[in-house]
Motif scaffolding. Structure first.
Motif, PDB file in Angstrom:
ATOM      1  N   PRO A  75      -7.967 -21.034  31.418  1.00 46.95           N
ATOM      2  CA  PRO A  75      -8.745 -20.190  32.324  1.00 46.95           C
ATOM      3  C   PRO A  75      -9.637 -19.224  31.545  1.00 46.95           C
ATOM      4  CG  PRO A  75      -6.398 -20.160  32.874  1.00 46.95           C
ATOM      5  CD  PRO A  75      -6.532 -20.864  31.571  1.00 46.95           C
ATOM      6  N   ALA A  76     -10.762 -18.859  32.144  1.00 42.31           N
ATOM      7  CA  ALA A  76     -11.689 -17.895  31.537  1.00 42.31           C
ATOM      8  C   ALA A  76     -11.913 -16.762  32.535  1.00 42.31           C
ATOM      9  CB  ALA A  76     -13.000 -18.575  31.169  1.00 42.31           C
ATOM     10  N   PRO A  77     -10.963 -15.823  32.631  1.00 45.61           N
ATOM     11  CA  PRO A  77     -11.092 -14.750  33.621  1.00 45.61           C
ATOM     12  C   PRO A  77     -12.152 -13.730  33.220  1.00 45.61           C
ATOM     13  CG  PRO A  77      -9.227 -14.317  32.204  1.00 45.61           C
ATOM     14  CD  PRO A  77      -9.758 -15.670  31.815  1.00 45.61           C
ATOM     15  N   SER A  78     -12.603 -12.992  34.213  1.00 46.93           N
ATOM     16  CA  SER A  78     -13.486 -11.853  33.993  1.00 46.93           C
ATOM     17  C   SER A  78     -12.670 -10.597  34.254  1.00 46.93           C
ATOM     18  CB  SER A  78     -14.677 -11.896  34.953  1.00 46.93           C
ATOM     19  OG  SER A  78     -15.429 -13.056  34.733  1.00 46.93           O
ATOM     20  N   ILE A  79     -12.879  -9.580  33.433  1.00 44.71           N
ATOM     21  CA  ILE A  79     -12.153  -8.324  33.602  1.00 44.71           C
ATOM     22  C   ILE A  79     -13.160  -7.186  33.615  1.00 44.71           C
ATOM     23  CG2 ILE A  79     -10.430  -6.762  32.623  1.00 44.71           C
ATOM     24  CD1 ILE A  79      -8.967  -9.131  31.540  1.00 44.71           C
ATOM     25  N   GLY A  80     -12.962  -6.261  34.542  1.00 34.88           N
ATOM     26  CA  GLY A  80     -13.859  -5.116  34.671  1.00 34.88           C
ATOM     27  C   GLY A  80     -13.296  -4.148  35.688  1.00 34.88           C
ATOM     28  N   THR A  81     -14.188  -3.454  36.368  1.00 39.52           N
ATOM     29  CA  THR A  81     -13.753  -2.488  37.371  1.00 39.52           C
ATOM     30  C   THR A  81     -14.280  -2.897  38.739  1.00 39.52           C
ATOM     31  OG1 THR A  81     -15.676  -1.098  36.922  1.00 39.52           O
ATOM     32  CG2 THR A  81     -13.655  -0.571  35.738  1.00 39.52           C
ATOM     33  N   THR A  82     -13.530  -2.517  39.766  1.00 40.94           N
ATOM     34  CA  THR A  82     -13.950  -2.761  41.141  1.00 40.94           C
ATOM     35  C   THR A  82     -14.825  -1.596  41.590  1.00 40.94           C
ATOM     36  OG1 THR A  82     -12.066  -1.593  42.097  1.00 40.94           O
ATOM     37  CG2 THR A  82     -11.768  -3.951  41.625  1.00 40.94           C
ATOM     38  N   LYS A  83     -15.360  -1.693  42.804  1.00 40.83           N
ATOM     39  CA  LYS A  83     -16.177  -0.592  43.331  1.00 40.83           C
ATOM     40  C   LYS A  83     -15.340   0.662  43.558  1.00 40.83           C
ATOM     41  CE  LYS A  83     -15.775  -2.384  48.015  1.00 40.83           C
ATOM     42  NZ  LYS A  83     -16.483  -2.935  49.149  1.00 40.83           N
ATOM     43  N   ASN A  84     -14.017   0.503  43.643  1.00 37.03           N
ATOM     44  CA  ASN A  84     -13.112   1.659  43.794  1.00 37.03           C
ATOM     45  C   ASN A  84     -12.661   2.196  42.444  1.00 37.03           C
ATOM     46  OD1 ASN A  84     -13.260   1.259  46.562  1.00 37.03           O
ATOM     47  ND2 ASN A  84     -11.424  -0.008  46.597  1.00 37.03           N
ATOM     48  N   ASP A  85     -13.263   1.702  41.365  1.00 33.56           N
ATOM     49  CA  ASP A  85     -12.948   2.119  39.998  1.00 33.56           C
ATOM     50  C   ASP A  85     -11.513   1.766  39.605  1.00 33.56           C
ATOM     51  OD1 ASP A  85     -14.122   3.035  37.677  1.00 33.56           O
ATOM     52  OD2 ASP A  85     -13.286   5.049  37.911  1.00 33.56           O
ATOM     53  N   HIS A  86     -11.096   0.550  39.956  1.00 39.58           N
ATOM     54  CA  HIS A  86      -9.798   0.021  39.545  1.00 39.58           C
ATOM     55  C   HIS A  86     -10.028  -1.063  38.495  1.00 39.58           C
ATOM     56  CE1 HIS A  86      -6.815   1.283  42.831  1.00 39.58           C
ATOM     57  NE2 HIS A  86      -7.848   2.110  42.861  1.00 39.58           N
ATOM     58  N   LEU A  87      -9.170  -1.106  37.481  1.00 40.02           N
ATOM     59  CA  LEU A  87      -9.202  -2.200  36.515  1.00 40.02           C
ATOM     60  C   LEU A  87      -8.793  -3.469  37.247  1.00 40.02           C
ATOM     61  CD1 LEU A  87      -9.451  -3.218  33.575  1.00 40.02           C
ATOM     62  CD2 LEU A  87      -7.046  -2.644  33.273  1.00 40.02           C
ATOM     63  N   ALA A  88      -9.582  -4.528  37.110  1.00 43.62           N
ATOM     64  CA  ALA A  88      -9.318  -5.751  37.874  1.00 43.62           C
ATOM     65  C   ALA A  88      -9.613  -6.991  37.049  1.00 43.62           C
ATOM     66  CB  ALA A  88     -10.157  -5.761  39.146  1.00 43.62           C
ATOM     67  N   LEU A  89      -8.952  -8.064  37.425  1.00 45.02           N
ATOM     68  CA  LEU A  89      -9.130  -9.373  36.805  1.00 45.02           C
ATOM     69  C   LEU A  89      -9.597 -10.328  37.891  1.00 45.02           C
ATOM     70  CD1 LEU A  89      -6.900 -11.172  34.303  1.00 45.02           C
ATOM     71  CD2 LEU A  89      -7.263 -12.275  36.492  1.00 45.02           C
ATOM     72  N   ALA A  90     -10.619 -11.127  37.584  1.00 42.79           N
ATOM     73  CA  ALA A  90     -11.133 -12.113  38.542  1.00 42.79           C
ATOM     74  C   ALA A  90     -11.039 -13.499  37.927  1.00 42.79           C
ATOM     75  CB  ALA A  90     -12.578 -11.800  38.906  1.00 42.79           C
ATOM     76  N   ASP A  91     -10.591 -14.453  38.743  1.00 43.76           N
ATOM     77  CA  ASP A  91     -10.486 -15.847  38.298  1.00 43.76           C
ATOM     78  C   ASP A  91     -10.677 -16.758  39.492  1.00 43.76           C
ATOM     79  OD1 ASP A  91      -9.833 -17.915  36.281  1.00 43.76           O
ATOM     80  OD2 ASP A  91      -8.050 -18.215  37.533  1.00 43.76           O
ATOM     81  N   ARG A  92     -11.603 -17.684  39.396  1.00 40.64           N
ATOM     82  CA  ARG A  92     -11.884 -18.690  40.430  1.00 40.64           C
ATOM     83  C   ARG A  92     -12.042 -18.075  41.825  1.00 40.64           C
ATOM     84  NH1 ARG A  92      -6.996 -22.453  38.889  1.00 40.64           N
ATOM     85  NH2 ARG A  92      -6.196 -20.371  38.632  1.00 40.64           N
ATOM     86  N   GLY A  93     -12.804 -16.984  41.903  1.00 39.08           N
ATOM     87  CA  GLY A  93     -13.107 -16.371  43.190  1.00 39.08           C
ATOM     88  C   GLY A  93     -12.059 -15.414  43.723  1.00 39.08           C
TER      89      GLY A  93
END
Length: 199
Positions: A75-93
């Protein structure tokens, strides 16, 4: 007498075939056995998690462990922040929010929220395999055995959202030094191998 010699020859041939299979296909056999189960070495509650990188790839710091996200075989996840300024991981939608961001130097970091159940578990293969033909020309010291190490992150939010991440690495055994404290990568077989997000 002839019957005993034939039986002995067959037995020797079976032992040689078994040893050859173990030496040349030990890694594949170990992977197959690992699907049935592995041995737990340690597990701990996650106290902190931090991301060092530019959104893809990089390093995920879980407690004192550094787990790579640069391997391109899984897997190649993306990691960043949400609009609520939470650390988040995204994978396959799908997106999993860890918690509110705390900036630490160049890293995005957070801690589990009250009610979160977050843990990391280190497991190893049941079956080790020999490496008698492996040669290290740089140091002259080659491992005599190898096994797989598994790092599993499980994070369950009080909302019911779940994240599971699994890394696989190879650990080497050097005669006189026991099993190495670090781990090694092998193109196409190691690194982050699975992410499951359930919302």
């Amino acid at each position: 007498m002839r019957k005993i010699l034939i039986t002995l020859a067959v037995l020797i041939a079976v032992v040689i075939a078994f040893l050859a299979t173990w030496i040349f296909y030990g890694r594949q056999i170990s992977l197959l056995v690992d699907r049935l189960g592995t041995i737990e070495m340690t597990s701990a509650r996650i106290n902190s998690i931090a991301y060092q990188g530019n959104g893809t790839g990089g390093i995920l710091h879980v407690n004192d462990l550094e787990l790579g996200l640069n391997d391109r075989n899984g897997p190649a996840p993306s990691i960043g922040t949400t609009k609520n300024d939470h650390l988040a991981l995204a994978d396959r939608g799908k997106v999993f929010a860890f918690g509110p961001v705390r900036t630490e130097a160049e890293n995005l970091a957070t801690v589990p929220l009250a009610g979160d159940d977050a843990s990391i578990e280190i497991r190893r293969s049941i079956l080790n395999w020999p490496t008698p033909f492996e040669v290290n020309f740089m140091t002259g010291h080659s491992p005599s055995w190898k096994r797989h190490l598994y790092y599993r992150v499980r994070w369950k939010k009080s909302s019911g959202a779940n994240l599971e991440m699994l890394w696989r690495y190879e650990q080497f055994f050097y005669p006189g030094n026991s099993w190495g404290s670090g781990f090694m990568t092998r193109e196409g077989l190691t690194g982050l191998i699975r992410i499951e997000i359930k919302n």
